[in-house]
Enzyme design. Structure first.
Site, PDB file in Angstrom:
ATOM      1  N   LYS A 115      -6.587 -19.081  -2.098  1.00 43.21           N
ATOM      2  CA  LYS A 115      -5.314 -18.386  -1.826  1.00 43.21           C
ATOM      3  C   LYS A 115      -4.261 -18.879  -2.827  1.00 43.21           C
ATOM      4  O   LYS A 115      -4.603 -19.449  -3.851  1.00 43.21           O
ATOM      5  CB  LYS A 115      -4.893 -18.630  -0.371  1.00 43.21           C
ATOM      6  CG  LYS A 115      -5.859 -17.997   0.646  1.00 43.21           C
ATOM      7  CD  LYS A 115      -5.874 -16.492   0.518  1.00 43.21           C
ATOM      8  CE  LYS A 115      -6.852 -15.855   1.486  1.00 43.21           C
ATOM      9  NZ  LYS A 115      -7.016 -14.423   1.251  1.00 43.21           N
ATOM     10  N   SER A 157     -13.035  -9.427   2.390  1.00 47.56           N
ATOM     11  CA  SER A 157     -11.738  -9.404   1.709  1.00 47.56           C
ATOM     12  C   SER A 157     -11.208  -7.981   1.625  1.00 47.56           C
ATOM     13  O   SER A 157     -11.846  -7.102   1.041  1.00 47.56           O
ATOM     14  CB  SER A 157     -11.877  -9.987   0.293  1.00 47.56           C
ATOM     15  OG  SER A 157     -10.806  -9.534  -0.519  1.00 47.56           O
ATOM     16  N   ARG A 199      -6.536 -17.417  -9.841  1.00 49.89           N
ATOM     17  CA  ARG A 199      -7.258 -16.866  -8.685  1.00 49.89           C
ATOM     18  C   ARG A 199      -8.447 -16.002  -9.128  1.00 49.89           C
ATOM     19  O   ARG A 199      -8.393 -15.366 -10.165  1.00 49.89           O
ATOM     20  CB  ARG A 199      -6.273 -16.102  -7.795  1.00 49.89           C
ATOM     21  CG  ARG A 199      -5.238 -17.104  -7.274  1.00 49.89           C
ATOM     22  CD  ARG A 199      -4.310 -16.521  -6.304  1.00 49.89           C
ATOM     23  NE  ARG A 199      -4.980 -16.045  -5.121  1.00 49.89           N
ATOM     24  CZ  ARG A 199      -4.390 -15.286  -4.195  1.00 49.89           C
ATOM     25  NH1 ARG A 199      -3.126 -14.945  -4.354  1.00 49.89           N
ATOM     26  NH2 ARG A 199      -5.042 -14.901  -3.134  1.00 49.89           N
ATOM     27  N   GLN A 215      -8.705  -7.106  -0.048  1.00 46.63           N
ATOM     28  CA  GLN A 215      -8.291  -6.811  -1.423  1.00 46.63           C
ATOM     29  C   GLN A 215      -9.471  -6.278  -2.220  1.00 46.63           C
ATOM     30  O   GLN A 215      -9.335  -5.316  -2.979  1.00 46.63           O
ATOM     31  CB  GLN A 215      -7.696  -8.061  -2.073  1.00 46.63           C
ATOM     32  CG  GLN A 215      -6.388  -8.468  -1.395  1.00 46.63           C
ATOM     33  CD  GLN A 215      -5.750  -9.696  -2.003  1.00 46.63           C
ATOM     34  OE1 GLN A 215      -6.312 -10.328  -2.899  1.00 46.63           O
ATOM     35  NE2 GLN A 215      -4.585 -10.058  -1.511  1.00 46.63           N
ATOM     36  N   GLY A 253      -1.620 -11.441  -5.324  1.00 49.63           N
ATOM     37  CA  GLY A 253      -3.046 -11.112  -5.432  1.00 49.63           C
ATOM     38  C   GLY A 253      -3.309  -9.673  -5.032  1.00 49.63           C
ATOM     39  O   GLY A 253      -4.146  -8.986  -5.633  1.00 49.63           O
ATOM     40  N   ARG A 294       0.832  -1.210   0.000  1.00 47.60           N
ATOM     41  CA  ARG A 294       0.000   0.000   0.000  1.00 47.60           C
ATOM     42  C   ARG A 294       0.866   1.259   0.000  1.00 47.60           C
ATOM     43  O   ARG A 294       0.521   2.263  -0.624  1.00 47.60           O
ATOM     44  CB  ARG A 294      -0.950  -0.033   1.202  1.00 47.60           C
ATOM     45  CG  ARG A 294      -2.115  -1.036   0.963  1.00 47.60           C
ATOM     46  CD  ARG A 294      -2.771  -1.437   2.266  1.00 47.60           C
ATOM     47  NE  ARG A 294      -3.977  -2.233   2.076  1.00 47.60           N
ATOM     48  CZ  ARG A 294      -4.017  -3.547   1.801  1.00 47.60           C
ATOM     49  NH1 ARG A 294      -2.870  -4.219   1.640  1.00 47.60           N
ATOM     50  NH2 ARG A 294      -5.166  -4.184   1.668  1.00 47.60           N
ATOM     51  N   ARG A 348       3.281 -19.867   2.324  1.00 47.53           N
ATOM     52  CA  ARG A 348       2.794 -20.123   3.694  1.00 47.53           C
ATOM     53  C   ARG A 348       2.767 -21.615   4.003  1.00 47.53           C
ATOM     54  O   ARG A 348       2.935 -22.022   5.146  1.00 47.53           O
ATOM     55  CB  ARG A 348       1.434 -19.467   3.920  1.00 47.53           C
ATOM     56  CG  ARG A 348       1.465 -17.962   3.630  1.00 47.53           C
ATOM     57  CD  ARG A 348       0.674 -17.113   4.572  1.00 47.53           C
ATOM     58  NE  ARG A 348       0.740 -15.717   4.165  1.00 47.53           N
ATOM     59  CZ  ARG A 348       1.687 -14.849   4.542  1.00 47.53           C
ATOM     60  NH1 ARG A 348       2.645 -15.203   5.376  1.00 47.53           N
ATOM     61  NH2 ARG A 348       1.686 -13.608   4.103  1.00 47.53           N
ATOM     62  N   ARG A 400      -5.587 -24.018   0.241  1.00 51.50           N
ATOM     63  CA  ARG A 400      -4.894 -24.293   1.508  1.00 51.50           C
ATOM     64  C   ARG A 400      -5.612 -25.294   2.397  1.00 51.50           C
ATOM     65  O   ARG A 400      -4.994 -25.846   3.310  1.00 51.50           O
ATOM     66  CB  ARG A 400      -4.615 -22.972   2.251  1.00 51.50           C
ATOM     67  CG  ARG A 400      -3.521 -22.157   1.552  1.00 51.50           C
ATOM     68  CD  ARG A 400      -3.199 -20.856   2.267  1.00 51.50           C
ATOM     69  NE  ARG A 400      -2.094 -20.189   1.584  1.00 51.50           N
ATOM     70  CZ  ARG A 400      -1.806 -18.887   1.701  1.00 51.50           C
ATOM     71  NH1 ARG A 400      -2.545 -18.110   2.490  1.00 51.50           N
ATOM     72  NH2 ARG A 400      -0.781 -18.369   1.057  1.00 51.50           N
ATOM     73  N   ASP A 442      -4.413 -15.714   6.875  1.00 53.50           N
ATOM     74  CA  ASP A 442      -3.139 -16.208   6.337  1.00 53.50           C
ATOM     75  C   ASP A 442      -2.396 -17.097   7.341  1.00 53.50           C
ATOM     76  O   ASP A 442      -1.436 -17.785   6.972  1.00 53.50           O
ATOM     77  CB  ASP A 442      -2.246 -15.037   5.915  1.00 53.50           C
ATOM     78  CG  ASP A 442      -2.804 -14.302   4.700  1.00 53.50           C
ATOM     79  OD1 ASP A 442      -3.622 -14.895   3.971  1.00 53.50           O
ATOM     80  OD2 ASP A 442      -2.440 -13.132   4.491  1.00 53.50           O
TER      81      ASP A 442
HETATM   82  C1  S3P Z   1      -4.376  -9.028   1.804  1.00 54.37           C
HETATM   83  C2  S3P Z   1      -5.619  -9.479   2.100  1.00 54.37           C
HETATM   84  C3  S3P Z   1      -5.943 -10.898   2.306  1.00 54.37           C
HETATM   85  C4  S3P Z   1      -4.697 -11.733   2.567  1.00 54.37           C
HETATM   86  C5  S3P Z   1      -3.591 -11.397   1.626  1.00 54.37           C
HETATM   87  C6  S3P Z   1      -3.211  -9.931   1.728  1.00 54.37           C
HETATM   88  C7  S3P Z   1      -4.173  -7.576   1.596  1.00 54.37           C
HETATM   89  O1  S3P Z   1      -6.554 -11.392   1.136  1.00 54.37           O
HETATM   90  O2  S3P Z   1      -5.005 -13.098   2.493  1.00 54.37           O
HETATM   91  O3  S3P Z   1      -2.455 -12.188   1.922  1.00 54.37           O
HETATM   92  O4  S3P Z   1      -3.026  -7.116   1.549  1.00 54.37           O
HETATM   93  O5  S3P Z   1      -5.187  -6.872   1.459  1.00 54.37           O
HETATM   94  P1  S3P Z   1      -8.147 -11.229   0.895  1.00 54.37           P
HETATM   95  O6  S3P Z   1      -8.442  -9.804   0.905  1.00 54.37           O
HETATM   96  O7  S3P Z   1      -8.435 -11.833  -0.440  1.00 54.37           O
HETATM   97  O8  S3P Z   1      -8.776 -11.987   2.015  1.00 54.37           O
END
Ligand code: S3P
Length: 425
Positions: A339, A164, A119, A166, A91, A24, A385, A343, A312
């Protein structure tokens, strides 16, 4: 890479910089005015992919190792890259970048490695399209490569089916460029690093329960960021310290934002001897040192709103549950299937190969702990992981554990094996 039983683990660990916060910092710094200095930036492959994507859009980024300097060009300062942007295994890079790129005045393709191309991206394509974005999955399978043609965006309210960060962050970033307010409601609160950091960059963001609200911004301004240690990386040492007999490990400067720190709660509820020391705040993020000592553990139930706060860490927690007396149930964790690998499946297969009593459920696992584990050949499926989880598990098993694809730890923790080895001296 091979591991055998450890007699004890002893010493201090400095957790590497937080992966989510590092990404970020570069993203927001690139679209801010002025220079953003990011100290303790994670030098893992995922975060290097983010740097490389922004460099390819004309942003001058100096990576000095100890610090990264991002010379931002403002919200409209990105240039059209000459080739598809390679997000590697990350991701976070694909999804957050999609939110920014949806609003630019150029067309771009986002791609990455074999895992990233499997993904699910519909989760960001749907809300961004509702905002007016032009985003398509080139192969029509809802995955990367994605082709994004920048367009004018409108503010929306979106209810996300998944918790999520993300997805939430992609929508909030697009919301910076929209014509009105944008909000996202999620079933449970996911990590809130975007909301915290965007505020420091001058954006108007606020949170009401599990809803994050953002107003369009004219400009963001550069910042000095101290990245806390990553609790997701610290997790391997937290659990190792509890699992390996006669151990005591102090993990320094770990981010303990409540939207990330579910592992501390779970370890305590399993009977783990954990102390959280020297709590402070930095750039809106709480940090602390964490002291762990070997403990006699018992099973627990992990579910609901706790899941996003330790998503995670669940592979490591599942392995630790094999050494806890009684039954551990993990449910509402279907997100584990999408993921870097599936997992749930990979954990059940590999733990079973080591002799554990573990069963896959629709959205989690059931583990009956207390059965001694033996070494096995573990296929990490190139999921960082999974590799780190089984390195630690191998320290508590009879015989030898061999990890295939062990080098994939470079994604989030390049010095992981060295750090683990130092604790055995
Ligand atoms: C992350 C959010 C999580 C996490 C990933 C990093 C992020 O994913 O599993 O390792 O930096 O926003 P999700 O938002 O898909 O849950």
């Amino acid at each position: 890479m091979k591991f055998t039983r450890a007699k004890r683990l002893h010493g201090e660990v400095a957790a590497p910089g937080d992966k989510s916060i590092s990404h970020r910092g570069v993203m927001f710094g690139s679209i801010a005015n002025g220079t953003t200095e990011i100290r303790h930036y994670l030098q893992g492959a995922d975060c290097l992919s983010t740097i490389s994507c922004f460099r390819n859009m004309g942003i001058d980024i100096e990576n000095r190792g100890d610090a990264v300097l991002v010379h931002g060009k403002g919200m409209r300062g990105l240039a059209c890259p000459r080739a598809p942007l390679d997000c590697g295994n990350s991701g976070t890079t694909v999804r957050l970048l999609s939110g920014i790129l949806a609003a630019q005045n150029f067309k771009v393709t986002l791609t990455g490695d074999a895992s990233i191309q499997k993904r699910p991206m519909k989760r960001i394509m749907e809300p961004l399209t509702l905002m007016g974005a032009c985003i398509k999955s080139i192969r029509g399978n809802g995955c990367a490569p994605l082709e994004i043609t920048g367009s004018p965006l409108r503010g929306i309210h979106y209810t996300s089916a998944v918790a999520s960060a993300q997805v939430k962050s992609a929508i909030l970033l697009a919301g910076l460029y929209a014509d009105g307010q944008t909000s996202v409601t999620e079933p449970y609160l996911s990590r809130n690093h975007s909301e915290i950091m965007l505020k420091h960059f001058g954006a108007h963001v606020h949170t009401e329960g599990t809803t994050a609200v953002i107003s369009p911004a004219q400009e963001l301004h550069g910042n000095l960021i101290h990245v806390p240690g990553d609790i997701s990386s610290a997790a391997y040492f937290i659990c190792a310290g509890l699992m390996v007999p006669n151990s005591e490990i102090l993990i320094k400067n770990v981010g303990i934002n409540p939207t990330r720190a579910g592992i501390l709660q779970v370890c305590q509820s399993m009977g783990g001897r954990i102390s959280v020391l020297n709590e402070t705040w930095d750039f809106g993020e709480p940090t602390a040192d964490i002291l762990v000592r070997s403990s006699s553990l018992h099973g627990t139930v992990i579910e609901g709103s706790l899941i996003p706060a330790l998503i995670d860490e669940l592979p490591m927690i599942a392995a630790m549950a094999c050494f806890a007396d009684g039954k551990t149930v993990i449910r509402n964790a279907g997100e584990l299937k999408v993921k870097e690998s599936n997992r749930i499946e990979v954990m059940v297969q590999n733990l079973s190969a080591m002799g554990a009593d573990v069963a896959e459920t629709e959205d989690g696992m059931i583990i009956h702990g207390g059965k001694p584990l033996h070494g096995a050949v573990i296929d990490s499926r190139l999921d960082h992981r999974i590799a780190m989880t089984f390195a630690v598990t191998g320290l508590c098993a009879e015989g030898e554990t061999q990890i295939l694809g062990a080098e994939c730890v470079k994604i989030s923790y390049p010095e992981f094996y060295e750090t683990l080895e130092n604790l055995m001296r």
